[in-house]
Enzyme design. Structure first.
Site, mmCIF file in Angstrom:
data_model
loop_
_atom_site.group_PDB
_atom_site.id
_atom_site.type_symbol
_atom_site.label_atom_id
_atom_site.label_comp_id
_atom_site.label_asym_id
_atom_site.label_seq_id
_atom_site.Cartn_x
_atom_site.Cartn_y
_atom_site.Cartn_z
ATOM 1 C CB ALA A 1 -12.132 5.906 3.267
ATOM 2 N N PRO B 1 -2.895 17.672 0.454
ATOM 3 C CG PRO B 1 -5.023 18.449 -0.121
ATOM 4 C CD PRO B 1 -4.313 17.556 0.868
ATOM 5 C CD GLU C 1 3.355 7.966 -13.004
ATOM 6 O OE1 GLU C 1 4.300 8.238 -13.762
ATOM 7 O OE2 GLU C 1 3.460 7.981 -11.748
ATOM 8 C CD GLU D 1 3.571 14.395 1.961
ATOM 9 O OE1 GLU D 1 4.571 13.697 1.708
ATOM 10 O OE2 GLU D 1 2.533 13.924 2.483
ATOM 11 C CB ALA E 1 -0.927 -0.004 1.213
ATOM 12 N N GLY E 2 0.913 1.924 -1.135
ATOM 13 C CA GLY E 2 1.698 3.147 -1.243
ATOM 14 C C GLY E 2 0.775 4.343 -1.388
ATOM 15 C CB SER E 3 -0.252 6.328 -4.349
ATOM 16 O OG SER E 3 1.048 6.761 -4.694
ATOM 17 C CE1 TYR F 1 -13.618 10.369 4.438
ATOM 18 C CE2 TYR F 1 -13.553 9.101 6.477
ATOM 19 C CZ TYR F 1 -14.001 9.267 5.182
ATOM 20 O OH TYR F 1 -14.837 8.326 4.631
#
Length: 424
Positions: free
Chosen positions: A218, A280, A407, A282, A168-170, A273
């Site tokens: 989430a 944004p 990407e 960062e 799990a990255g992005s 959340y």
């Protein structure tokens, strides 16, 4: 509390850099100068000049975002990094991490916690003053703020944020680390990878699943504050990277780590959340750093081609070199204008996720382009590892990867572009 952890996380990334500009932008979102006698050339008839009109892109005194007091502080910051960072950069790069003492020196000079409220042990400045230091402080409890923030601001404690996992990255919704409830406590199990300042960290903010039955991933993610000496918490080896050599990067392992309820950061199941609200910022800050580094590389290269001779004259006398310099300066100044617009919008809480993604994508890719062109203009000298331009070239590569790969960010922008059409 989350904000100051973000500060240490990002400060550690940039502290790892070789050149002075890599860290000076922490305070103003602008570049600095590796030359000891930086030119101070700014106001003209009461007006501050844009970067494009300055003799050097790295000169102090430009940009309407800032004023004389900030210019003075920028000079102080430059001197600190020239004296305390640059002489040790090569040794730190070879070793893989910085001295812990440098954090305390930075803290004693007021270089940490710039926009943390004074009542919590910070300096109390603005985002434009700190730029890379997050301005949101609402997630931590008063007890957590009093326990951690003063020591972090003083550089006595280093923090990290543990988000990325092997699978799990992005995509943060794919994390597997799990904190199950056990009475009023939590039992944390899982692993993290590629964690900046993870090796030196005294305290880590860990992202973990707390509700596997939530309607979506989430809705079941929480944040926890974990001290480095907590039983069951272990650190792996230092990871060797091609760039940012002095930024320690490590894997973290959590085996039946018992955490009290007071370790929960914010509300349970609200962690995703909280992260989305901070990302944004960062991403903007990655753009800020990329722009500063592009300015630095341009000035290094300009100086080099004005001295290096070929065919009986300096490289700067060749039209092809002149055109390349003109192209690079134009692109960098356009990027600077956009980044400054983003900083100004963020100051008044008007920066949205789409614009932050644009800043990160455009300027990080520009940094890599400028790095390649500047190395080319240095010729064989640019290929030597110990030269500033070679290390800047290597350091630039990760900018398009962390903070959300470019990407993935393009997908996020496209969703917002097409969202109105989907509603019709």
């Amino acid at each position: 509390m989350f904000s100051i952890a973000k500060q240490s996380f990002l400060f550690g990334r940039k502290l790892a850099g070789i050149s002075v500009p890599r860290v000076c932008f922490l305070h103003y979102g602008a570049s600095s100068n590796v030359v000891a006698n930086a030119v101070k050339f700014g106001s003209h008839d009461g007006q501050r000049r844009p970067t494009a009109k300055m003799p050097k892109l790295t000169d102090i005194g430009s940009r309407t975002l800032f004023g004389p007091e900030q210019d003075s502080f920028r000079e102080t910051v430059r001197k600190f990094f020239q004296k305390e960072i640059t002489p040790h950069s090569q040794a730190w790069n070879e070793r893989g991490y910085t001295d812990k003492e440098i954090w305390e020196k930075a803290g004693s000079c007021g270089l940490l916690g710039i926009n943390i409220p004074e009542e919590h042990g910070g300096i109390g400045g603005s985002f434009a003053d700190a730029c890379i230091i997050m301005e949101e402080h609402k997630y931590g409890s008063e007890e957590q703020k009093q326990k951690y923030i003063p020591d972090m601001t003083a550089g006595k404690k280093i923090s990290a944020i543990a988000m990325t996992e092997p699978d799990a990255g992005s995509d943060l919704q794919g994390i597997k680390s799990f904190a199950r409830k056990d009475g009023s406590d939590y039992i944390l199990n899982g692993s993290k990878i590629f964690i900046s300042t993870g090796w030196l960290a005294d305290v880590v903010v860990v992202v973990a699943v707390t509700n596997k039955e939530a309607k979506s991933a989430a809705h079941g993610i929480s944040l926890f504050i974990v001290d480095a000496d907590t039983p069951g918490f272990k650190k792996s080896w230092l990871m060797k990277k091609i760039g940012l050599g002095a930024s320690d990067t490590a894997g973290l392992f959590f085996e039946d780590v018992r955490l009290p309820a007071s370790a929960l950061l914010g509300e349970e199941n609200k962690g995703f959340y909280y992260l989305m609200n901070e990302l944004p910022q960062e991403r903007l800050l990655i753009g800020v750093h990329a722009c500063a580094q592009s300015e630095f590389m341009f000035e290094e290269t300009k100086q080099y081609v004005m001295q290096r001779k070929a065919y009986g004259k300096t490289l700067s006398n060749l039209q092809t070199i002149q055109h390349k310099l003109a192209e690079m300066k134009t692109e960098i100044c356009v990027a600077r204008a956009f980044i400054d617009q983003c900083i100004a919008l963020h100051e008044v809480q008007q920066l949205d996720a789409q614009m932050a993604c644009m800043a990160k994508i455009w300027v990080s890719e520009l940094e890599n382009k400028i790095a390649a062109q500047c190395l080319q203009l240095h010729g064989e000298a640019g290929y030597l590892y110990d030269t500033p331009i070679a290390r800047a070239y290597l350091d630039a590569r990760v900018q398009t990867i962390y903070g959300g790969s470019n990407e993935v960010l393009k997908d996020l922008i496209a969703r917002q572009i097409l969202a109105p059409a989907k509603k019709i």
